[in-house]
Design a protein around this motif. Sequence first.
Motif, PDB file in Angstrom:
ATOM      1  N   PHE A  97      -9.886  10.395  28.936  1.00  0.00           N
ATOM      2  CA  PHE A  97     -10.901   9.352  28.811  1.00  0.00           C
ATOM      3  C   PHE A  97     -10.336   7.962  29.053  1.00  0.00           C
ATOM      4  O   PHE A  97     -10.755   6.995  28.425  1.00  0.00           O
ATOM      5  CB  PHE A  97     -11.534   9.402  27.417  1.00  0.00           C
ATOM      6  N   GLY A  98      -9.391   7.824  29.931  1.00  0.00           N
ATOM      7  CA  GLY A  98      -8.748   6.530  30.145  1.00  0.00           C
ATOM      8  C   GLY A  98      -7.560   6.420  29.225  1.00  0.00           C
ATOM      9  O   GLY A  98      -6.554   7.084  29.410  1.00  0.00           O
ATOM     10  N   ALA A  99      -7.678   5.625  28.179  1.00  0.00           N
ATOM     11  CA  ALA A  99      -6.577   5.508  27.212  1.00  0.00           C
ATOM     12  C   ALA A  99      -6.509   6.787  26.375  1.00  0.00           C
ATOM     13  O   ALA A  99      -7.528   7.446  26.153  1.00  0.00           O
ATOM     14  CB  ALA A  99      -6.810   4.310  26.313  1.00  0.00           C
ATOM     15  N   PRO A 100      -5.300   7.167  25.905  1.00  0.00           N
ATOM     16  CA  PRO A 100      -5.182   8.381  25.090  1.00  0.00           C
ATOM     17  C   PRO A 100      -5.957   8.254  23.777  1.00  0.00           C
ATOM     18  O   PRO A 100      -5.982   7.202  23.165  1.00  0.00           O
ATOM     19  CB  PRO A 100      -3.677   8.466  24.810  1.00  0.00           C
ATOM     20  N   VAL A 101      -6.599   9.346  23.406  1.00  0.00           N
ATOM     21  CA  VAL A 101      -7.286   9.403  22.113  1.00  0.00           C
ATOM     22  C   VAL A 101      -6.451  10.306  21.212  1.00  0.00           C
ATOM     23  O   VAL A 101      -6.369  11.513  21.440  1.00  0.00           O
ATOM     24  CB  VAL A 101      -8.709   9.987  22.261  1.00  0.00           C
ATOM     25  N   PRO A 102      -5.783   9.758  20.188  1.00  0.00           N
ATOM     26  CA  PRO A 102      -4.929  10.601  19.334  1.00  0.00           C
ATOM     27  C   PRO A 102      -5.754  11.671  18.619  1.00  0.00           C
ATOM     28  O   PRO A 102      -6.826  11.385  18.100  1.00  0.00           O
ATOM     29  CB  PRO A 102      -4.346   9.605  18.324  1.00  0.00           C
ATOM     30  N   ALA A 103      -5.241  12.893  18.651  1.00  0.00           N
ATOM     31  CA  ALA A 103      -5.889  13.990  17.919  1.00  0.00           C
ATOM     32  C   ALA A 103      -5.020  14.279  16.704  1.00  0.00           C
ATOM     33  O   ALA A 103      -4.061  15.034  16.780  1.00  0.00           O
ATOM     34  CB  ALA A 103      -6.024  15.212  18.817  1.00  0.00           C
ATOM     35  N   THR A 104      -5.345  13.629  15.606  1.00  0.00           N
ATOM     36  CA  THR A 104      -4.522  13.779  14.403  1.00  0.00           C
ATOM     37  C   THR A 104      -4.651  15.185  13.851  1.00  0.00           C
ATOM     38  O   THR A 104      -5.634  15.876  14.095  1.00  0.00           O
ATOM     39  CB  THR A 104      -4.961  12.775  13.326  1.00  0.00           C
TER      40      THR A 104
END
Lengths: 178, 222
Positions: B193-200
């Motif tokens: 999605f463009g910038a990384p989305v952290p999956a905690t």
Amino acid sequence: MQPFRVEECPVVVPRWEAPPAFDDYVRSRHAALLRFAHVLCGDPHLAGDLVQDALERTGLAWARLVAQDDPEGYVRRTIVNRYLGIWRRRRRERIVPSPPESSYEDVGPRDTWLWQLLSTLPRQQRAVVVLRFYEDLTMAEIADVLGCSLGTVKSNSSRALAKLRDALPEQLNLAERR
Amino acid sequence: MSLDEVLRAELHDPQLALPPWPDAVDRVKAGIRRRRRRRIVCQGAGLAVMVTIAIPLALRATDAGAAQSGTSGSPTPSASVSPTVRATAADCGSENLSAILMPGTNAGEFLLTATNTGAVRCTLLGSPDLITVSAGSAQVVPVVESPALGAANGEMPATIDPGEHAYATIGTSLTCHGGLNPATYANVAIAQFGAPVPATGSTLVTTCPVRVGPWYRLVQGG
């Protein structure tokens, strides 16, 4: 949620098998590493522990180290760093004012006075001396192994040699008298 | 003799050599096996702590956030249902998503949950691309798309309203390469999605390529 099944996950930890090249490496190099560790720390038992520890870490990282073509450098770096780490946690070798009574044959290495003198050096200075005079590394290479700056290596080397030089004439006189 | 020569002679003294180990290879191998067992036990303990403490706390926080926005906010897929089929909306962006990676019900199974934290409906297309982020550098997680994975009851692509969730199922396995040298992917993030989305949440440990299912939204009755 619709459950899905991935392949069965084994509960038992698979048995680790060393690559044949690692077996050969251990077989051919462990004696030299033991000697290096002994010269470094001055204690044969601690030397065994350091080499065992370093070889175990090397085995776990073997594929990566072979790809980097540097298993030997990694082992030696690990030995040195573990030695410095252990001595950070422990008190430095305790030097008694006079050596215990023993026959000359029991003392072990020749020139025991120099060996004892080496054991009075702070660990990092001793490591620099060993890497320089036993491993014949350059100052830059020593800095790389120890993970410190070239200036730190130079100052450690200079201080160590100054200390040894100060004590040397007296010890030489004693040795001559013996 | 100079000091240098004295030192060299002393340190190269043959008497300093220690006797070689008669069982060097076996001794080192046994130590490596002990280390591996200890490491795996520690990872398992860490995972157990994560499952029993961290995940419930994270889910509670997600629930609270969703409740404030007046939507169904349970992270469990069965609670996030909608009877209608939705038309595709604009693509979701990283700024409007948060994500969490939770262990699934079966060994090696994980559920990746993305929540729409924005103000408008958006759509998640395809399957998630995963990366791991450590010490400022990112590494791509090798994945294999599994179109049927976990999406039997879901609507694809996943079009979600603010506060709603989209799901993707992740499969790991230790059956490849005899289970040796498993890859560990901590600090997983979604990179599509463009910038990384952290999956905690969870860490993926696998010897096989990671299988990823498509994004889907839960709909009632399939």
